[in-house]
Design a protein around this motif. Structure first.
Motif, PDB file in Angstrom:
ATOM      1  N   TYR A 123     -10.113  -1.844  -1.182  1.00 28.16           N
ATOM      2  CA  TYR A 123     -10.136  -2.646   0.040  1.00 28.16           C
ATOM      3  C   TYR A 123      -9.866  -4.116  -0.275  1.00 28.16           C
ATOM      4  O   TYR A 123      -9.226  -4.826   0.512  1.00 28.16           O
ATOM      5  CB  TYR A 123     -11.477  -2.494   0.756  1.00 28.16           C
ATOM      6  N   ARG A 126      -6.926  -6.352   1.360  1.00 30.50           N
ATOM      7  CA  ARG A 126      -7.148  -7.642   2.028  1.00 30.50           C
ATOM      8  C   ARG A 126      -6.169  -8.705   1.506  1.00 30.50           C
ATOM      9  O   ARG A 126      -5.665  -9.521   2.270  1.00 30.50           O
ATOM     10  CB  ARG A 126      -8.594  -8.111   1.829  1.00 30.50           C
ATOM     11  N   SER A 143      -2.937  -8.142   3.061  1.00 21.85           N
ATOM     12  CA  SER A 143      -2.995  -8.571   4.459  1.00 21.85           C
ATOM     13  C   SER A 143      -2.807 -10.077   4.583  1.00 21.85           C
ATOM     14  O   SER A 143      -2.109 -10.559   5.495  1.00 21.85           O
ATOM     15  CB  SER A 143      -4.337  -8.153   5.073  1.00 21.85           C
ATOM     16  N   LYS A 164      -3.415  -1.407   3.272  1.00 17.39           N
ATOM     17  CA  LYS A 164      -4.033  -1.866   4.515  1.00 17.39           C
ATOM     18  C   LYS A 164      -5.323  -1.119   4.755  1.00 17.39           C
ATOM     19  O   LYS A 164      -5.512   0.008   4.273  1.00 17.39           O
ATOM     20  CB  LYS A 164      -3.081  -1.720   5.689  1.00 17.39           C
TER      21      LYS A 164
END
Length: 606
Positions: A493, A497, A500, A605
């Motif tokens: 994750y 990020r 992102s 994502k």
């Protein structure tokens, strides 16, 4: 420094070359010492050279200008060749030389990696060709949780060596030969007269098939006699029995491949049957060297310092695992001894492969066995006696997988946990969590499936690899699928990020890395950049010591460093946006390479 502009390589190695030059200049006729350079966490520097005390102890009392270790350290600093990589040096305590790297040099080398690729950060190992022997399930038995560690650890070691430009032969030494095949073949004939048409669906659970044949073998004397005759027929090469054996092996391989496909494991099978034809010649060679002795009807090799001998031929004339392992070892290494004509084909393969490092990945319970095999190989002259030169061998031991009760991980009915079931459950739990987050509505079906597999299987792998392999660890789905703490989920994750952040900037990283510059003015930018630059030496340490957990620790600390940087340094919309986007991209690339080396698929994502 030579080649400093061409390749950053390993920071520690580059500093060692500088300090080596300084030591030679400072003590041209003095003790010949290797530079002792290590990364440090002190506020005084990034790296430290710790030679001063050792040198002072050797020259103390001689007529020299050095009256204490600190003065030796100061002389070492004075004679360091000029280098753009060093910003400053200082001497602390009893001669510790603290080095602060130049932030501009750190930034330049990170940007160079972005342009030239992370492969330029691959370690440079001495070994060129290695064999990694791992996984090794038994034919006609299901792969279970006990095979998990060997498969995951072996794959990660192979990946790290391959990244380091070592040619790796990934070997799967399956148990596909032996007396147990007599009962399996006879049971196959009994249950399926037209055995050539039988498939895995008809046989069903391989473990149940094995147990049923074993039960018949133990309880039915007539069946046992037929099974024993079947072994003779198989070893004699009778077509019907060889076909039955091959059918059982084929069905087993299909089951193994389900696991390997899930875990994305590439491995080449060379089982016991491959080495079996070579065993008589190897035993003959060892006997001619006077290493094989008779003991209580068996033919054995005595190992100095060990009470029990290494049995190579049992009293009933059967070959023990030791003889197979010795044969595999001989086949894997290169030596210059001439051997009998009947080993000529074997010698051709030996000379073609020329393995320099042979790595066996099994549980710690087999340590003594491999130590004895290695000792026998040294006595035979196949390996150097002191183990300091190539070819060399290593046993990579690992501990147990435990359940919540602290005992071996099993099902509630005390059965061994099938590995395919365990992986299916990891995937199922991962999917449940993502659906709870509403990702089934946000993503396409393919995106959801890919993320489910990456997170589920990655969680299982990382939970194993982050531990020192020699220790036992407790298998706990809730912990490994937690998105907080040192877990694959948290790290995946974190990577997503970063991706992102880059996407939201709407900037073209490929263009930025060639037109703009990376700057590390903020303390947290510099700390992150320094950690990125240490990637190469961490991979080298993990390879040299055969410890994947070293890389896991680096990856987790990288994520923590990035979190601090992002908390204190605005990226999108800041005056430093371009530089910080490049730092984000560098972090994402190193994370992805870490994931690859651990056998984990990244997610982009969340």
């Amino acid at each position: 420094m030579e080649n400093e502009q061409e390749c950053v390589g390993n920071v520690k190695q580059q500093l060692a070359k500088l300090f080596d030059a300084s030591l030679k200049a400072t003590f041209p006729t003095g003790p010949d010492v290797e530079p002792l350079v290590a990364a440090c966490t002190s506020k005084f520097g990034d790296y430290q050279c710790n030679n001063a005390m050792g040198i002072f102890s050797k020259i103390r009392g001689q007529n020299t200008e050095y009256k204490k270790p600190a003065s030796v350290g100061e002389a070492i600093v004075k004679n360091l060749p000029p280098s753009e990589m060093i910003e400053s040096c200082s001497v602390a305590g009893p001669g510790f030389v603290n080095v602060v790297l130049s932030k501009n040099w750190i930034a330049k080398n990170i940007q160079k990696m972005l342009i030239d690729g992370i492969e330029t950060w691959a370690p440079q190992l001495q070994v060129k060709k290695a064999v990694v022997d791992f996984s090794s399930p038994n034919i006609a038995k299901e792969m279970h949780v006990g095979h998990l560690r060997s498969t995951i650890i072996g794959d990660s070691l192979a990946r790290m060596l391959e990244f380091s430009n070592v040619e790796v032969l990934r070997r799967n030494h399956v148990g596909d030969w032996g007396t147990q095949f007599g009962m399996l073949i006879e049971y196959l004939f009994e249950m399926f007269p037209n055995f050539e048409d039988v498939n895995e669906t008809a046989i069903g659970d391989l473990q149940a098939f094995y147990k049923a044949s074993k039960q018949r073998f133990d309880s039915d004397p007539a069946f046992k006699e037929r099974a024993q005759k079947a072994v003779v027929s198989l070893q004699g090469g009778e077509p019907k029995y060889h076909k039955a054996w091959a059918r059982i092996c084929e069905i087993s391989r299909k089951e193994f491949d389900k696991v390997y496909k899930c875990l994305k494991i590439q491995i080449e099978e060379k089982g016991e049957s491959f080495y079996n034809p070579y065993i008589p010649g190897i035993i003959e060679t060892l006997s001619e060297q006077g290493l094989v002795e008779e003991s209580q009807g068996a033919r054995v090799i005595f190992i100095e310092g060990v009470n029990i001998p290494l049995i190579v031929v049992k009293s009933d004339g059967g070959y023990n695992y030791a003889s197979t392992d010795l044969t595999a070892l001989w086949e894997d290494i290169h030596n210059d001894c001439s051997v009998a004509t009947d080993l000529s084909v074997f010698l051709y393969r030996l000379n073609e492969e020329k393995a320099e490092w042979i790595i066996y990945v099994t549980d710690v319970g087999q340590q003594q066995h491999f130590d004895m095999v290695f000792s026998a190989a040294k006595r035979a002259g196949w390996l150097p006696a002191d183990g300091s030169t190539y070819p060399k061998v290593s046993h990579v031991g690992f501990g147990l997988v435990l359940g919540e009760d602290g005992k071996r991980f099993r099902t509630r009915s005390s059965e061994v946990v099938r590995l395919v079931d365990l992986l299916d459950e990891a995937k199922s739990r991962s999917k449940t969590e993502l659906i709870k987050r509403g990702k089934d509505e946000e993503w396409t079906e393919d995106e959801l499936e890919q993320t489910v597999e990456a997170v589920g299987y990655g969680a299982v792998k990382y939970a194993d690899l982050k531990n020192n392999r020699l220790t036992n660890y407790t298998f706990n789905f809730d912990q490994m699928l937690n998105d907080k703490g040192n877990t694959a989920v948290y790290l995946l994750y974190a990577h997503a990020r970063i991706c992102s952040i880059i996407r939201k900037s709407k900037k073209d990283i490929e263009e930025l890395k060639n037109t703009d510059s990376l700057v590390l003015d903020h303390a947290d930018e510099r700390a992150l950049g320094l950690h990125l630059l240490q990637f190469s030496e961490v991979v080298e340490e993990a390879c040299s010591n055969l410890l994947p957990n070293v890389l896991c620790e680096y990856l987790y600390n990288l994520s923590e460093n990035f979190t601090r940087f992002y908390s204190n340094c605005q990226v999108v919309g800041s005056a430093e946006e371009t530089s910080r986007l490049l730092l984000c991209e560098a972090t994402a690339r190193v994370m992805r390479k870490c994931f690859h080396l651990l056998g984990i698929e990244p997610v982009y994502k969340i």
